[in-house]
Design a protein around this motif. Sequence first.
Motif, PDB file in Angstrom:
ATOM      1  N   PHE A  73      78.010  -4.131 122.079  1.00  0.00           N
ATOM      2  CA  PHE A  73      78.995  -3.064 121.886  1.00  0.00           C
ATOM      3  C   PHE A  73      80.047  -3.453 120.846  1.00  0.00           C
ATOM      4  CE2 PHE A  73      77.268  -2.275 126.119  1.00  0.00           C
ATOM      5  CZ  PHE A  73      76.829  -0.966 125.935  1.00  0.00           C
ATOM      6  N   ASP A  74      80.479  -4.719 120.870  1.00  0.00           N
ATOM      7  CA  ASP A  74      81.472  -5.169 119.886  1.00  0.00           C
ATOM      8  C   ASP A  74      80.922  -5.044 118.472  1.00  0.00           C
ATOM      9  OD1 ASP A  74      83.315  -5.772 121.830  1.00  0.00           O
ATOM     10  OD2 ASP A  74      82.916  -7.927 121.850  1.00  0.00           O
ATOM     11  N   LYS A  75      79.704  -5.550 118.270  1.00  0.00           N
ATOM     12  CA  LYS A  75      79.122  -5.563 116.916  1.00  0.00           C
ATOM     13  C   LYS A  75      78.869  -4.163 116.407  1.00  0.00           C
ATOM     14  CE  LYS A  75      77.172 -10.061 116.149  1.00  0.00           C
ATOM     15  NZ  LYS A  75      75.991 -10.900 116.007  1.00  0.00           N
ATOM     16  N   ARG A  76      78.318  -3.332 117.276  1.00  0.00           N
ATOM     17  CA  ARG A  76      77.986  -1.974 116.828  1.00  0.00           C
ATOM     18  C   ARG A  76      79.229  -1.117 116.592  1.00  0.00           C
ATOM     19  NH1 ARG A  76      72.727   0.695 117.968  1.00  0.00           N
ATOM     20  NH2 ARG A  76      71.189  -0.930 118.406  1.00  0.00           N
ATOM     21  N   SER A  77      80.285  -1.344 117.380  1.00  0.00           N
ATOM     22  CA  SER A  77      81.498  -0.519 117.223  1.00  0.00           C
ATOM     23  C   SER A  77      82.496  -1.131 116.246  1.00  0.00           C
ATOM     24  CB  SER A  77      82.180  -0.327 118.582  1.00  0.00           C
ATOM     25  OG  SER A  77      82.622  -1.576 119.096  1.00  0.00           O
ATOM     26  N   PHE A  78      82.293  -2.393 115.851  1.00  0.00           N
ATOM     27  CA  PHE A  78      83.243  -3.161 115.035  1.00  0.00           C
ATOM     28  C   PHE A  78      84.569  -3.341 115.759  1.00  0.00           C
ATOM     29  CE2 PHE A  78      80.272  -1.134 112.056  1.00  0.00           C
ATOM     30  CZ  PHE A  78      79.661  -2.288 111.598  1.00  0.00           C
ATOM     31  N   SER A  79      84.444  -3.745 117.038  1.00  0.00           N
ATOM     32  CA  SER A  79      85.613  -4.108 117.843  1.00  0.00           C
ATOM     33  C   SER A  79      85.789  -5.613 117.771  1.00  0.00           C
ATOM     34  CB  SER A  79      85.390  -3.721 119.314  1.00  0.00           C
ATOM     35  OG  SER A  79      85.262  -2.334 119.444  1.00  0.00           O
ATOM     36  N   GLY A  80      87.024  -6.062 117.557  1.00  0.00           N
ATOM     37  CA  GLY A  80      87.283  -7.500 117.487  1.00  0.00           C
ATOM     38  C   GLY A  80      88.181  -7.963 118.620  1.00  0.00           C
ATOM     39  N   TRP A  81      88.050  -9.250 118.939  1.00  0.00           N
ATOM     40  CA  TRP A  81      88.896  -9.877 119.962  1.00  0.00           C
ATOM     41  C   TRP A  81      89.321 -11.246 119.437  1.00  0.00           C
ATOM     42  CZ3 TRP A  81      89.778  -6.748 124.136  1.00  0.00           C
ATOM     43  CH2 TRP A  81      88.845  -5.736 124.392  1.00  0.00           C
ATOM     44  N   THR A  82      90.537 -11.663 119.727  1.00  0.00           N
ATOM     45  CA  THR A  82      90.970 -12.976 119.252  1.00  0.00           C
ATOM     46  C   THR A  82      91.276 -13.945 120.390  1.00  0.00           C
ATOM     47  OG1 THR A  82      93.301 -12.331 119.207  1.00  0.00           O
ATOM     48  CG2 THR A  82      92.036 -11.976 117.183  1.00  0.00           C
ATOM     49  N   THR A  83      91.360 -13.440 121.617  1.00  0.00           N
ATOM     50  CA  THR A  83      91.764 -14.293 122.734  1.00  0.00           C
ATOM     51  C   THR A  83      91.338 -13.675 124.056  1.00  0.00           C
ATOM     52  OG1 THR A  83      93.685 -15.233 123.899  1.00  0.00           O
ATOM     53  CG2 THR A  83      94.060 -13.170 122.743  1.00  0.00           C
ATOM     54  N   LEU A  84      91.284 -14.505 125.113  1.00  0.00           N
ATOM     55  CA  LEU A  84      91.063 -13.969 126.466  1.00  0.00           C
ATOM     56  C   LEU A  84      92.418 -13.733 127.160  1.00  0.00           C
ATOM     57  CD1 LEU A  84      88.110 -16.312 127.540  1.00  0.00           C
ATOM     58  CD2 LEU A  84      87.939 -13.875 126.985  1.00  0.00           C
ATOM     59  N   ALA A  85      93.492 -14.037 126.440  1.00  0.00           N
ATOM     60  CA  ALA A  85      94.837 -13.908 127.027  1.00  0.00           C
ATOM     61  C   ALA A  85      95.591 -12.727 126.399  1.00  0.00           C
ATOM     62  CB  ALA A  85      95.588 -15.215 126.819  1.00  0.00           C
ATOM     63  N   HIS A  86      96.939 -12.763 126.504  1.00  0.00           N
ATOM     64  CA  HIS A  86      97.763 -11.685 125.945  1.00  0.00           C
ATOM     65  C   HIS A  86      98.161 -12.008 124.516  1.00  0.00           C
ATOM     66  CE1 HIS A  86      99.312 -10.667 130.268  1.00  0.00           C
ATOM     67  NE2 HIS A  86      98.026 -10.452 130.104  1.00  0.00           N
ATOM     68  N   THR A  87      98.652 -11.003 123.784  1.00  0.00           N
ATOM     69  CA  THR A  87      99.291 -11.234 122.487  1.00  0.00           C
ATOM     70  C   THR A  87     100.698 -10.630 122.525  1.00  0.00           C
ATOM     71  OG1 THR A  87      98.224  -9.264 121.579  1.00  0.00           O
ATOM     72  CG2 THR A  87      97.151 -11.389 121.159  1.00  0.00           C
ATOM     73  N   GLY A  88     101.538 -11.053 121.583  1.00  0.00           N
ATOM     74  CA  GLY A  88     102.974 -10.801 121.731  1.00  0.00           C
ATOM     75  C   GLY A  88     103.592  -9.717 120.874  1.00  0.00           C
ATOM     76  N   GLU A  89     102.770  -8.890 120.214  1.00  0.00           N
ATOM     77  CA  GLU A  89     103.369  -7.876 119.348  1.00  0.00           C
ATOM     78  C   GLU A  89     104.062  -6.769 120.141  1.00  0.00           C
ATOM     79  OE1 GLU A  89     100.137  -8.417 119.745  1.00  0.00           O
ATOM     80  OE2 GLU A  89      98.994  -6.555 119.726  1.00  0.00           O
ATOM     81  N   ASP A  90     104.957  -6.028 119.442  1.00  0.00           N
ATOM     82  CA  ASP A  90     105.673  -4.925 120.086  1.00  0.00           C
ATOM     83  C   ASP A  90     104.676  -3.857 120.537  1.00  0.00           C
ATOM     84  OD1 ASP A  90     107.869  -6.332 119.267  1.00  0.00           O
ATOM     85  OD2 ASP A  90     108.297  -5.050 117.534  1.00  0.00           O
ATOM     86  N   VAL A  91     105.076  -3.104 121.538  1.00  0.00           N
ATOM     87  CA  VAL A  91     104.210  -2.028 122.052  1.00  0.00           C
ATOM     88  C   VAL A  91     104.957  -0.690 121.999  1.00  0.00           C
ATOM     89  CG1 VAL A  91     102.791  -3.505 123.534  1.00  0.00           C
ATOM     90  CG2 VAL A  91     104.944  -2.575 124.419  1.00  0.00           C
ATOM     91  N   PRO A  92     104.220   0.428 121.950  1.00  0.00           N
ATOM     92  CA  PRO A  92     104.886   1.726 121.780  1.00  0.00           C
ATOM     93  C   PRO A  92     105.573   2.237 123.051  1.00  0.00           C
ATOM     94  CG  PRO A  92     102.523   2.035 122.003  1.00  0.00           C
ATOM     95  CD  PRO A  92     102.750   0.549 121.965  1.00  0.00           C
ATOM     96  N   VAL A  93     106.550   3.119 122.838  1.00  0.00           N
ATOM     97  CA  VAL A  93     107.284   3.760 123.942  1.00  0.00           C
ATOM     98  C   VAL A  93     107.292   5.269 123.700  1.00  0.00           C
ATOM     99  CG1 VAL A  93     109.485   3.919 125.184  1.00  0.00           C
ATOM    100  CG2 VAL A  93     108.806   1.739 124.145  1.00  0.00           C
ATOM    101  N   TYR A  94     107.009   6.020 124.728  1.00  0.00           N
ATOM    102  CA  TYR A  94     106.979   7.483 124.661  1.00  0.00           C
ATOM    103  C   TYR A  94     107.877   8.024 125.768  1.00  0.00           C
ATOM    104  CZ  TYR A  94     102.592   6.057 122.438  1.00  0.00           C
ATOM    105  OH  TYR A  94     101.653   5.427 121.665  1.00  0.00           O
ATOM    106  N   ALA A  95     108.553   9.152 125.519  1.00  0.00           N
ATOM    107  CA  ALA A  95     109.396   9.728 126.568  1.00  0.00           C
ATOM    108  C   ALA A  95     109.377  11.245 126.482  1.00  0.00           C
ATOM    109  CB  ALA A  95     110.825   9.211 126.440  1.00  0.00           C
ATOM    110  N   TYR A  96     109.400  11.875 127.646  1.00  0.00           N
ATOM    111  CA  TYR A  96     109.403  13.338 127.735  1.00  0.00           C
ATOM    112  C   TYR A  96     110.365  13.762 128.841  1.00  0.00           C
ATOM    113  CZ  TYR A  96     108.095  18.054 128.990  1.00  0.00           C
ATOM    114  OH  TYR A  96     108.157  19.385 129.264  1.00  0.00           O
ATOM    115  N   GLY A  97     111.159  14.792 128.578  1.00  0.00           N
ATOM    116  CA  GLY A  97     111.977  15.388 129.633  1.00  0.00           C
ATOM    117  C   GLY A  97     113.448  15.050 129.521  1.00  0.00           C
TER     118      GLY A  97
END
Length: 459
Positions: free
Chosen positions: A409-433
């Motif tokens: 599935f990775d090869k056919r979809s061109f999905s990559g992974w670099t670790t079995l753990a977490h990574t530290g980049e910022d994540v998005p925030v959404y708000a409604y109401g």
Amino acid sequence: MFVITKSRFTVTVTLILTAFLSIFAITEFISPPHSQSSKSSSKNPKNIILIIGDGMGMPMINSYRTLKSEKLNTPVQTAWDSYLTGMQMTQPNDPRDNITDSSAAATAMATGTKTYNDAIAVDNNHQRLKSVTEAAKEKKKSVGIVVTSDLTDATPAAFGVHNVSRKNYTEIADQYYDERINGSHKVDVLLGGGAKYFIRNDRNLAEEFRKDGYHYVTTKQDLKKNQHEKLLGLFGEVELDKAIDRENSTPSLKDMTEAALTQLQKNENGFFMLLEGSNIDNAAHENDVVGALSEMEDFEKGVQAALDFAKKDQETLVIITADHSTGGFSYGAEGMTRETGYKWDPSPIIAAKKTPGYMAEKIAEGQDAEKVLSTYVDMKLTENEINQVQNAASQSNTADIQKSIQLIFDKRSFSGWTTLAHTGEDVPVYAYGPGKEKWKGLIDNTQQAKNIFAILEQK
Ligand SMILES: [Zn+2]
């Protein structure tokens, strides 16, 4: 200046003015009384729903959006895309680490204080930190915790209890029952997995909750029939199965969200609910793109149910975010060429009917690898791909068989992974109401709790 004479000019002016005023009156009349951009957003919300996609980094959202568009055969957005308000920083306050685990991230979002990886709503000195859950309960609101992991897992635990370590699962289960606010249990609706920690030889917490007036359910069918405001639902020994592998008796995140909202909205003082798509993270830890995206789909339906409620109710604030990214997942990976198409391709993932982990178990139990693959993968595989799984099967190690299937599935979809753990980049925030304007720009994850405390203090 208008003169009261019946000249042709004044008649014309009067007609124009009358027409203008009529249009103005009609426009005023047809305007919705609480448009999202004006009145309702400045109001203090009665209800707050905080939604966390565990391990849901931006590339995971990109991939899910692409997969959804491919399934519907037209470009579409996710349920939350149009409510983007900013990003959040996720690093913990740990002497060694600058990448968070789920417990430090959840503690930051639940209490407004940064702490060490492993901490459940305690600070670096092991002192208990007040959580938004407790503040909501003090304001006589109802509280719900709805997750797809076991309820003793880091994220729900940091919103429900206090512990020096996320690994103290048994203690955490006990604390859900034992910790009180003004003599009452802190959480009114508890839905997720973790039966093995709640029902043990030394203690049966489901029975203890039942004696205190909680209705206890273990199947989707019983959950849907529930009429009780106090509710404990345990739908797995540990976490719930990945969405694509789930049996009919296991509820979806949407089923649990709707069942929780039905009860929580009965409190006239409002409610706070934590909703988590927990297993996006688990699948990403395994580097399983099929499992992760099936969990994203389950997550989106749960988010949609919360947003539908908020849109109808108009007094509910919904915040959607992630605690961190997992797996270093990438949208596009090695092997992509002009010939293959310069793209991340969802179609092989759509062809999977079960996770690679599920298929690997069948093979490890002795079923023929080629037959299992043809049963659960709706696309023609190459001889090489089948051989690679058969080779792994001959070593009869379930984890290796799973990896060999994931590679397809990775090869056919061109999905990559670099670790079995977490990574530290910022994540998005959404708000409604109402109240959403507090979530804006690049925020620290502690700001989640600070904003919620401020809202709870206002009334
Ligand atoms: Zn994780």
